[in-house]
Design a protein around this motif. Structure first.
Motif, PDB file in Angstrom:
ATOM      1  N   PHE A   1       0.824  -1.206   0.000  1.00  0.00           N
ATOM      2  CA  PHE A   1       0.000   0.000   0.000  1.00  0.00           C
ATOM      3  C   PHE A   1       0.865   1.265   0.000  1.00  0.00           C
ATOM      4  O   PHE A   1       0.489   2.282  -0.593  1.00  0.00           O
ATOM      5  N   ARG A   2       2.011   1.209   0.667  1.00  0.00           N
ATOM      6  CA  ARG A   2       2.926   2.368   0.637  1.00  0.00           C
ATOM      7  C   ARG A   2       3.470   2.591  -0.772  1.00  0.00           C
ATOM      8  O   ARG A   2       3.748   3.721  -1.175  1.00  0.00           O
ATOM      9  N   ALA A   3       3.624   1.519  -1.536  1.00  0.00           N
ATOM     10  CA  ALA A   3       4.061   1.669  -2.931  1.00  0.00           C
ATOM     11  C   ALA A   3       3.023   2.450  -3.728  1.00  0.00           C
ATOM     12  O   ALA A   3       3.353   3.363  -4.501  1.00  0.00           O
ATOM     13  N   GLY A   4       1.738   2.109  -3.534  1.00  0.00           N
ATOM     14  CA  GLY A   4       0.681   2.868  -4.199  1.00  0.00           C
ATOM     15  C   GLY A   4       0.657   4.307  -3.754  1.00  0.00           C
ATOM     16  O   GLY A   4       0.437   5.221  -4.564  1.00  0.00           O
ATOM     17  N   TRP A   5       0.869   4.542  -2.456  1.00  0.00           N
ATOM     18  CA  TRP A   5       0.964   5.896  -1.914  1.00  0.00           C
ATOM     19  C   TRP A   5       2.100   6.658  -2.603  1.00  0.00           C
ATOM     20  O   TRP A   5       1.943   7.828  -2.981  1.00  0.00           O
ATOM     21  N   GLY A   6       3.234   5.996  -2.794  1.00  0.00           N
ATOM     22  CA  GLY A   6       4.370   6.640  -3.455  1.00  0.00           C
ATOM     23  C   GLY A   6       4.051   7.056  -4.877  1.00  0.00           C
ATOM     24  O   GLY A   6       4.492   8.117  -5.336  1.00  0.00           O
ATOM     25  N   LEU A   7       3.271   6.246  -5.574  1.00  0.00           N
ATOM     26  CA  LEU A   7       2.859   6.600  -6.934  1.00  0.00           C
ATOM     27  C   LEU A   7       2.040   7.884  -6.920  1.00  0.00           C
ATOM     28  O   LEU A   7       2.296   8.815  -7.703  1.00  0.00           O
ATOM     29  N   GLY A   8       1.034   7.936  -6.062  1.00  0.00           N
ATOM     30  CA  GLY A   8       0.200   9.139  -5.982  1.00  0.00           C
ATOM     31  C   GLY A   8       0.986  10.361  -5.573  1.00  0.00           C
ATOM     32  O   GLY A   8       0.814  11.453  -6.143  1.00  0.00           O
ATOM     33  N   ASN A   9       1.869  10.195  -4.603  1.00  0.00           N
ATOM     34  CA  ASN A   9       2.647  11.328  -4.125  1.00  0.00           C
ATOM     35  C   ASN A   9       3.573  11.862  -5.214  1.00  0.00           C
ATOM     36  O   ASN A   9       3.748  13.074  -5.370  1.00  0.00           O
ATOM     37  N   ALA A  10       4.174  10.954  -5.971  1.00  0.00           N
ATOM     38  CA  ALA A  10       5.071  11.378  -7.051  1.00  0.00           C
ATOM     39  C   ALA A  10       4.313  12.161  -8.107  1.00  0.00           C
ATOM     40  O   ALA A  10       4.784  13.201  -8.589  1.00  0.00           O
ATOM     41  N   ILE A  11       3.136  11.667  -8.487  1.00  0.00           N
ATOM     42  CA  ILE A  11       2.331  12.366  -9.497  1.00  0.00           C
ATOM     43  C   ILE A  11       1.959  13.752  -9.005  1.00  0.00           C
ATOM     44  O   ILE A  11       2.027  14.737  -9.758  1.00  0.00           O
TER      45      ILE A  11
END
Length: 406
Positions: A111-121
């Motif tokens: 789930f933190r990986a998905g969070w990282g995707l959103g944060n990067a965008i």
């Protein structure tokens, strides 16, 4: 980032509501970096995990962030800044919420990986949106962005400690709620198009790295970020404090990051130049990391806070160098630079904690110090590729002299 933020200080507070909405969301986005610091021991205890397993929360987050940097420009140049911001925020809301529901380390890491995707965008687009929508010129907008970064990094450990004292799950739900507010504010207040719609290719950031100056800056930044995230991810286990204690230490660290990035870095750049400032900040990190590794508890606290000053200076100077040294458009250069440098952030947490577990808690800090030395060597050996930065420093000095004379 601007090396002369004081020139814009007069107009920083007089901004449209859309700028403040984006800045608020940026604060929350940067909070997510240090949010988990105070609760790492609690997560390890609650999910029956080792420090190295918990460190994968950082590794998955930044590994995905690095790759995502290659696609954000491609996406935003086609659908616009506002839609890109909302997509990023929406992804963070979903995955931050899911993080709070995790029943295993594997789930939380995913789930933190998905969070990282959103944060990067979101983060990759936020600066361009703020610059495009702000009044008072780009320097005022960049200063506002830097202030949001500093405030977010400093507040993250405090919020993590306060909510994490109730339960380690609560900081994740709290972040999701704050990001949802940011989503609503941007959806309602940001009107019109504030970013360039010149289409970029997926390969443009990688092509930009063929430039000697940008690749030099990015490679040195990998080593620097390895040291940075050794401090951020492993030190909570070394401190042996409660969530409040860890939160207080990293709040002091975050304040040091904020103050040095906005105020100290520009002063050093004007006095000794950008490259020499990198040398000084990396040298200070070598001393502090060695101090953390060889000190008792009081020394660990002191040197951890002091690393914030070096990290804040490097954040500003390295990022500005990446923008100035390349002939590629700034968003493209930034994407290529961040793709490379976040690799250091992804590698450090697991390697540092594993070395600390299997060998000795001193070893991760000595390795971090060695990485800073390696960064200095890279800058020194490839110094000729950074001549553009010297020209920028001279140009800034000339304009400063003109301002004083006027």
């Amino acid at each position: 980032m601007s090396s002369h933020p004081q020139n814009a200080s007069g107009g920083i507070l007089r901004q449209p509501a859309a700028v403040w909405a984006t800045a608020f969301a940026a604060v929350v986005a940067f909070m997510g970096i240090g949010l988990v610091d105070p609760i790492l021991p609690s997560i390890a205890k609650g999910l029956k995990a080792s420090p190295s397993q918990v460190s994968l929360l950082f590794t998955s987050y930044f590994a995905v962030t690095a790759v995502a940097m290659l696609i954000t420009g491609f996406v935003s140049s086609r659908i616009g800044g506002k839609k890109t911001l909302l997509i990023g925020l929406g992804i963070v809301v979903v995955f931050a919420s899911l993080s709070g529901t995790s029943d295993s380390v594997a789930e939380l890491v995913g789930f933190r990986a998905g969070w990282g995707l959103g944060n990067a965008i979101f983060v990759a687009t936020a600066l361009a949106v703020i610059v495009g929508a702000a009044s008072g010129g780009a320097e005022a907008a960049i200063l506002l962005y830097e202030a949001a970064l500093g405030l977010g990094i400093s507040m993250g450990p405090l919020v993590g400690a306060l909510l994490g004292d109730w339960h380690w799950r609560f900081p994740f739900f709290g972040t999701a709620a704050l990001m949802a507010i940011g989503f609503i504010l941007i959806a309602t207040l940001l009107r019109g198009e504030t970013t360039s719609r010149v289409k970029t290719r997926l390969t443009d950031p990688l092509r930009a790295l063929a430039h000697g100056g940008l690749s030099t800056t990015a490679i040195a930044a990998v080593f620097y970020n390895f040291a940075f995230f050794t401090v951020l991810s492993y030190t909570p286990f070394v401190l042996g404090m409660s969530a409040y204690g860890i939160g207080a230490v990293f709040f002091g660290w975050g304040v040091a990051v904020a103050v040095s990035s906005v105020f100290i870095a520009p002063q050093l750049q004007r006095r000794i130049g950008s490259v020499n400032t990198m040398y000084v900040a990396l040298g200070l990190l070598v001393i502090c990391l060695t101090g953390i590794g060889l000190s008792g508890t009081a020394g660990v606290v002191t040197f951890t806070v002091l690393t914030g000053f070096a990290i804040g200076v490097n954040n500003t100077v390295f990022t500005e160098a990446a923008m100035e040294v390349s002939d590629a458009p700034r968003p493209v250069a930034s994407a290529g630079y961040n793709f490379v440098r976040w690799a250091g952030a992804a590698l450090a947490p697991y390697i540092a904690s594993k070395l600390g577990e299997d060998i000795d808690p001193v070893v991760p800090y000595l390795l971090g110090a060695a990485c800073c030395v390696a960064g200095i060597v890279v800058l020194a050996v490839r110094r000729s590729h950074l001549s553009t930065l010297d020209e920028v420093d001279v140009d800034h000095d000339y304009h400063d002299a003109e301002t004083v004379a006027a």
